[in-house]
Design a protein around this motif. Structure first.
Motif, PDB file in Angstrom:
ATOM      1  N   LEU A 105       0.827  -1.216   0.000  1.00  0.00           N
ATOM      2  CA  LEU A 105       0.000   0.000   0.000  1.00  0.00           C
ATOM      3  C   LEU A 105       0.859   1.262   0.000  1.00  0.00           C
ATOM      4  N   LEU A 121      -1.235  -4.309   2.732  1.00  0.00           N
ATOM      5  CA  LEU A 121      -2.590  -4.615   3.176  1.00  0.00           C
ATOM      6  C   LEU A 121      -2.604  -6.045   3.714  1.00  0.00           C
ATOM      7  N   ARG A 162      -3.989   7.404   3.501  1.00  0.00           N
ATOM      8  CA  ARG A 162      -4.086   6.900   2.138  1.00  0.00           C
ATOM      9  C   ARG A 162      -4.971   5.660   2.073  1.00  0.00           C
ATOM     10  N   TYR A 163      -4.918   4.830   3.108  1.00  0.00           N
ATOM     11  CA  TYR A 163      -5.784   3.645   3.141  1.00  0.00           C
ATOM     12  C   TYR A 163      -7.262   4.060   3.059  1.00  0.00           C
ATOM     13  N   ASP A 166      -8.219   5.621  -0.349  1.00  0.00           N
ATOM     14  CA  ASP A 166      -8.353   4.590  -1.384  1.00  0.00           C
ATOM     15  C   ASP A 166      -9.637   3.791  -1.180  1.00  0.00           C
ATOM     16  N   ARG A 167      -9.946   3.483   0.076  1.00  0.00           N
ATOM     17  CA  ARG A 167     -11.151   2.721   0.410  1.00  0.00           C
ATOM     18  C   ARG A 167     -12.397   3.392  -0.152  1.00  0.00           C
ATOM     19  N   ARG A 171     -10.485   1.453  -4.696  1.00  0.00           N
ATOM     20  CA  ARG A 171      -9.312   0.904  -5.391  1.00  0.00           C
ATOM     21  C   ARG A 171      -8.047   1.289  -4.648  1.00  0.00           C
ATOM     22  N   PHE A 172      -7.199   0.299  -4.389  1.00  0.00           N
ATOM     23  CA  PHE A 172      -5.968   0.574  -3.642  1.00  0.00           C
ATOM     24  C   PHE A 172      -4.799   0.731  -4.589  1.00  0.00           C
ATOM     25  N   ASN A 173      -4.019   1.778  -4.347  1.00  0.00           N
ATOM     26  CA  ASN A 173      -2.813   2.045  -5.125  1.00  0.00           C
ATOM     27  C   ASN A 173      -1.597   1.868  -4.234  1.00  0.00           C
TER      28      ASN A 173
END
Ligand SMILES: [Zn+2]
Length: 180
Positions: A105, A121, A162-163, A166-167, A171-173
């Motif tokens: 992540l 993650l 950032r988690y 993205d949530r 979409r997780f980058n």
């Protein structure tokens, strides 16, 4: 920052910081007796963002620095393990969690202290935790419950932000972050 090297790791003699004779452009700790050159490089800190539904697992630190503050499970990578193995090991040691490792992540450079932090993650497969001696308490937090003022480290705060961002978009980058 780590303390500078004082004594040779080969023979124990005092070292001197100077340019090695091989064309190196940085001063290194060079042994004044056996000429061994000691290279100092950044250390990796590896950890996870363990999640359960819309909640994230945080650990309350039972060790200094930042005793009593909340953190994601993370610690120094050991020799002989991959980054993902190290992150999984820390998650078992600090939280006693059961989980499936997922993707990277965040990767955060902290040049001021010579560290690189990597968070993966981790999908929790149980709500039961069995924290080790480094942790006072391990519990799940929804985003609006996160104790933002009591997060132990900036790398953890940046990763959590950032988690949750993205949530929201589903979409997780992989996030590359430089911390002064
Ligand atoms: Zn030496």
């Amino acid at each position: 920052m780590r303390q500078p090297i004082k004594h040779c790791r080969s023979c124990g003699t005092e070292v001197a910081y100077r340019l090695p004779p091989d064309g190196d452009t940085r001063e290194r700790a060079v042994c004044t007796a056996c000429e061994t050159i000691h290279y100092e490089n950044p250390l990796n800190v590896v950890g996870t963002v363990p999640y359960w539904g819309d909640k994230v697992l945080l650990c309350k630190r039972n060790i200094e620095p930042r005793w009593g503050k909340w953190t994601l499970p993370a610690g120094f990578m050991e020799l002989g393990e991959s980054v993902a193995q190290g992150a999984a090991r820390e998650t078992v040691e600090e939280a006693g969690a059961t989980f499936e490792m997922e993707g990277l992540l965040s990767i955060l450079s902290v040049p001021r202290v010579g560290q690189v932090h990597l968070f993966f993650l981790a999908r929790l497969t149980s709500e039961r935790f069995d924290p080790g001696h480094e942790t006072i308490e391990a519990r799940l937090f929804a985003e609006d419950e996160i104790p933002w003022d009591d997060i132990a480290f900036r790398t953890v705060r940046e990763t959590l932000e950032r988690y949750f961002a993205d949530r929201k978009v589903g979409r997780f980058n992989v996030h590359t972050v430089d911390i002064d």
